[in-house]
Design a protein around this motif. Structure first.
Motif, PDB file in Angstrom:
ATOM      1  N   ARG A 337       3.807 -18.448  17.869  1.00  8.49           N
ATOM      2  CA  ARG A 337       3.465 -17.129  17.326  1.00  8.49           C
ATOM      3  C   ARG A 337       3.671 -17.075  15.803  1.00  8.49           C
ATOM      4  N   ALA A 338       4.822 -17.556  15.375  1.00  9.14           N
ATOM      5  CA  ALA A 338       5.159 -17.406  13.960  1.00  9.14           C
ATOM      6  C   ALA A 338       4.281 -18.293  13.075  1.00  9.14           C
ATOM      7  N   LEU A 339       3.967 -19.496  13.536  1.00 16.26           N
ATOM      8  CA  LEU A 339       3.113 -20.361  12.713  1.00 16.26           C
ATOM      9  C   LEU A 339       1.700 -19.777  12.617  1.00 16.26           C
ATOM     10  N   ALA A 340       1.237 -19.162  13.710  1.00 15.89           N
ATOM     11  CA  ALA A 340      -0.095 -18.548  13.664  1.00 15.89           C
ATOM     12  C   ALA A 340      -0.123 -17.447  12.604  1.00 15.89           C
ATOM     13  N   GLY A 341       0.948 -16.682  12.521  1.00 12.83           N
ATOM     14  CA  GLY A 341       1.015 -15.616  11.512  1.00 12.83           C
ATOM     15  C   GLY A 341       1.153 -16.158  10.108  1.00 12.83           C
ATOM     16  N   LEU A 342       2.063 -17.128   9.967  1.00  9.28           N
ATOM     17  CA  LEU A 342       2.292 -17.686   8.624  1.00  9.28           C
ATOM     18  C   LEU A 342       1.045 -18.359   8.074  1.00  9.28           C
ATOM     19  N   GLU A 343       0.227 -18.891   8.987  1.00 11.89           N
ATOM     20  CA  GLU A 343      -0.957 -19.590   8.511  1.00 11.89           C
ATOM     21  C   GLU A 343      -2.037 -18.636   7.985  1.00 11.89           C
ATOM     22  N   ILE A 344      -2.049 -17.383   8.456  1.00 12.23           N
ATOM     23  CA  ILE A 344      -3.056 -16.457   7.896  1.00 12.23           C
ATOM     24  C   ILE A 344      -2.517 -15.662   6.703  1.00 12.23           C
ATOM     25  N   LEU A 345      -1.216 -15.708   6.504  1.00  9.93           N
ATOM     26  CA  LEU A 345      -0.614 -14.891   5.445  1.00  9.93           C
ATOM     27  C   LEU A 345      -1.146 -15.211   4.035  1.00  9.93           C
ATOM     28  N   PRO A 346      -1.297 -16.499   3.649  1.00  7.57           N
ATOM     29  CA  PRO A 346      -1.779 -16.754   2.287  1.00  7.57           C
ATOM     30  C   PRO A 346      -3.124 -16.084   1.999  1.00  7.57           C
ATOM     31  N   ASP A 347      -4.062 -16.096   2.959  1.00  5.91           N
ATOM     32  CA  ASP A 347      -5.364 -15.460   2.709  1.00  5.91           C
ATOM     33  C   ASP A 347      -5.231 -13.951   2.572  1.00  5.91           C
ATOM     34  N   LEU A 348      -4.358 -13.389   3.391  1.00  3.37           N
ATOM     35  CA  LEU A 348      -4.142 -11.944   3.282  1.00  3.37           C
ATOM     36  C   LEU A 348      -3.608 -11.599   1.886  1.00  3.37           C
ATOM     37  N   LEU A 349      -2.650 -12.398   1.416  1.00  6.94           N
ATOM     38  CA  LEU A 349      -2.037 -12.124   0.107  1.00  6.94           C
ATOM     39  C   LEU A 349      -3.056 -12.319  -1.016  1.00  6.94           C
ATOM     40  N   THR A 350      -3.887 -13.368  -0.863  1.00  6.43           N
ATOM     41  CA  THR A 350      -4.902 -13.632  -1.888  1.00  6.43           C
ATOM     42  C   THR A 350      -5.870 -12.457  -2.004  1.00  6.43           C
ATOM     43  N   GLY A 351      -6.150 -11.809  -0.877  1.00  2.00           N
ATOM     44  CA  GLY A 351      -7.157 -10.744  -0.875  1.00  2.00           C
ATOM     45  C   GLY A 351      -6.626  -9.356  -1.222  1.00  2.00           C
ATOM     46  N   LEU A 352      -5.364  -9.204  -1.506  1.00  2.00           N
ATOM     47  CA  LEU A 352      -4.824  -7.863  -1.790  1.00  2.00           C
ATOM     48  C   LEU A 352      -5.468  -7.286  -3.048  1.00  2.00           C
ATOM     49  N   ASP A 353      -5.855  -6.030  -2.945  1.00  2.00           N
ATOM     50  CA  ASP A 353      -6.557  -5.377  -4.048  1.00  2.00           C
ATOM     51  C   ASP A 353      -5.654  -4.254  -4.597  1.00  2.00           C
ATOM     52  N   TRP A 354      -5.040  -4.525  -5.737  1.00  2.00           N
ATOM     53  CA  TRP A 354      -4.063  -3.573  -6.288  1.00  2.00           C
ATOM     54  C   TRP A 354      -4.752  -2.418  -6.983  1.00  2.00           C
ATOM     55  N   GLN A 355      -4.233  -1.241  -6.801  1.00  2.00           N
ATOM     56  CA  GLN A 355      -4.761  -0.036  -7.434  1.00  2.00           C
ATOM     57  C   GLN A 355      -3.897   0.222  -8.672  1.00  2.00           C
ATOM     58  N   THR A 356      -4.251  -0.495  -9.749  1.00  2.00           N
ATOM     59  CA  THR A 356      -3.329  -0.589 -10.887  1.00  2.00           C
ATOM     60  C   THR A 356      -3.098   0.760 -11.579  1.00  2.00           C
ATOM     61  N   GLU A 357      -4.140   1.592 -11.644  1.00  2.00           N
ATOM     62  CA  GLU A 357      -3.975   2.873 -12.326  1.00  2.00           C
ATOM     63  C   GLU A 357      -2.966   3.738 -11.570  1.00  2.00           C
ATOM     64  N   ARG A 358      -3.114   3.722 -10.256  1.00  2.00           N
ATOM     65  CA  ARG A 358      -2.227   4.494  -9.395  1.00  2.00           C
ATOM     66  C   ARG A 358      -0.772   3.993  -9.533  1.00  2.00           C
ATOM     67  N   MET A 359      -0.619   2.691  -9.588  1.00  2.00           N
ATOM     68  CA  MET A 359       0.726   2.121  -9.731  1.00  2.00           C
ATOM     69  C   MET A 359       1.337   2.544 -11.061  1.00  2.00           C
TER      70      MET A 359
END
Ligand code: ARG
Length: 427
Positions: A337-359
């Protein structure tokens, strides 16, 4: 199957309900362990040839037959199913089918007790390697983004209350360092359990001069589990440590996932999770839900649950006890279970779209109060005096810019001095 490897004669009685209970999920779980069991069995056959228990031809025939089994396993031509009691008997019965009487020679000088223990050690080394790779990939994405986004303002929180201006760079680098630590731990635990139990047989050694060192070397172990009793007593103990390494990573995934699910909420609105990692609601047409982030968060519960299940099984006296079979399901469940999750995590992190003005606009003037107090300290005030003065003049902070605050945060590790290169070097 009517014949078990431990049956003394074909007519001795076997109750199928009892057999099914004893087997548990073994044949299913052993599907994952079988390649490791085969590798160890091949090394065992070669080891037997080195001490003259097999001749070279017999050993070569066995090794070739096991190569064929591995290929049949990979192609799906051979399936480990209820015909077999477990993976160990499946190997022996394949060898007997292929080679006749010669096949029945594989079990000289070993027991299923050391056979399963060696397969599990090989499995753990392999999975800890995958864990280390996954941690490295996560850390790499975090470091890259920390570098690129080092100047982007983000409100820093303590107690979930806004605290000081911070940066995306600091947030990313913090998660990067966590996964560098986790990578390190996976490697050290892998080295800690890198010992070969094969050749200890049922837990007492055998009356052959087994070439244990040669077999361990062929299997790329760093050393032997020397003592046969300890080879059994360390079963489960090694698994617990492997789960510790896994839990260290999933615990940090949980924190990261928590941050993301807060930041992605409408109330924060700091980040959008990439669409491929979200789902919709079956009833509310307006919804986009960050399900992946949430199931990444709950992975840790699975690992910790598995760890305590495994620990509970180990309330045992010395030597092999069949209870030890029940250490396999939690170990395999947690890693899968954990390796399946860890293996998709890098793509999820790469795709994060920050809302810089809001931040940026979430950083309100009073968040600069600590900076102000520290400035007064540099002008000669005691910190306590400066603290009180800054608290009494919060309105004087109205025109401060987050960027200035970040640029001045030069302490090592701080927003203006993230020491990314140092982290990268460790990675
Ligand atoms: N399935 C067993 C286990 O995982 C294999 C070893 C069986 N040994 C025995 N003596 N019955 O422990």
């Amino acid at each position: 199957m009517s014949n078990y490897i431990w049956q003394k004669s074909e007519t001795s009685e076997v109750d199928q309900r009892v057999m099914r209970f004893l087997a548990g999920d073994d044949v299913v779980l052993d599907r994952e362990l079988l390649p490791f069991d085969i590798r160890a069995s091949q090394a065992h056959a070669r080891g037997l040839a080195r001490i003259g228990v097999l001749d070279d031809e017999q050993a070569d025939a066995m090794v070739a037959a096991m190569d064929a089994l591995l290929a049949a396993l990979e192609s799906g031509e051979f399936v480990l199913d209820e015909r077999f009691e477990d993976g160990h008997s499946a190997i022996e019965s394949w060898l007997i089918d292929e080679l006749g009487e010669i096949g029945g020679r594989i079990h000289a000088g070993r027991s299923r007790n050391d056979q399963v223990a060696v397969a599990l050690r090989l499995y753990m080394k392999d999975r800890l390697g995958l864990l280390a790779d996954a941690c490295a990939s996560v850390a790499r994405v975090c470091l890259d983004r920390a570098e690129r986004e080092s100047d982007w303002p983000l409100p820093g929180h303590t107690h979930l209350q806004q605290a000081m201006p911070s940066s995306l760079g600091l947030w990313w680098a913090g998660h990067a360092e966590a996964f560098i630590d986790n990578l390190d731990l996976a490697n050290s635990i892998s080295a800690w359990l890198d010992a070969c139990p094969l050749g200890t047989a049922s837990g007492f050694g055998v009356n052959f001069p087994l070439d244990r060192d040669g077999v361990a070397e062929e299997l790329e172990f760093a050393r032997l589990v020397v003592n046969p009793q300890y080879a059994q007593n360390s079963r489960g103990k090694a698994e617990l440590r492997a789960l510790d390494a896994l839990a260290s990573a999933t615990g940090d995934v949980r924190r990261l996932a928590w941050d993301l699910s807060l930041f992605a909420s409408q109330e924060f609105g700091f980040v959008r999770i990439p669409a491929a990692f979200c789902t919709g609601s079956s009833i509310m047409p307006n919804k986009v839900n960050p399900d992946t982030v949430e199931l990444l968060r709950s992975m840790h519960a699975i690992v910790i649950g598995a760890r305590s299940e495994l620990d509970a099984v180990l309330s045992l006296p010395s030597g092999y006890q069949r209870d030890l079979q029940d250490t396999k399901p939690p170990l395999l469940r947690a890693f899968t279970r954990a390796l399946a999750g860890l293996e998709i995590l890098p793509d999820l992190l790469t795709g994060l779209d920050w809302q810089t003005e809001r931040m940026r606009t979430a950083i309100t003037p009073e968040l600069h109060a600590t900076d102000r107090a520290n400035e007064l300290v540099q002008q000669g005030q005691s910190f306590r005096q400066a603290y009180r003065q800054a608290a009494s003049e919060l309105e004087s902070l109205a025109d401060r810019m987050p960027e200035q605050s970040l640029a001045a945060r030069g302490s090592p590790g701080g927003c203006a001095n993230l020491l990314i290169e140092r982290l990268r070097k460790r990675l």
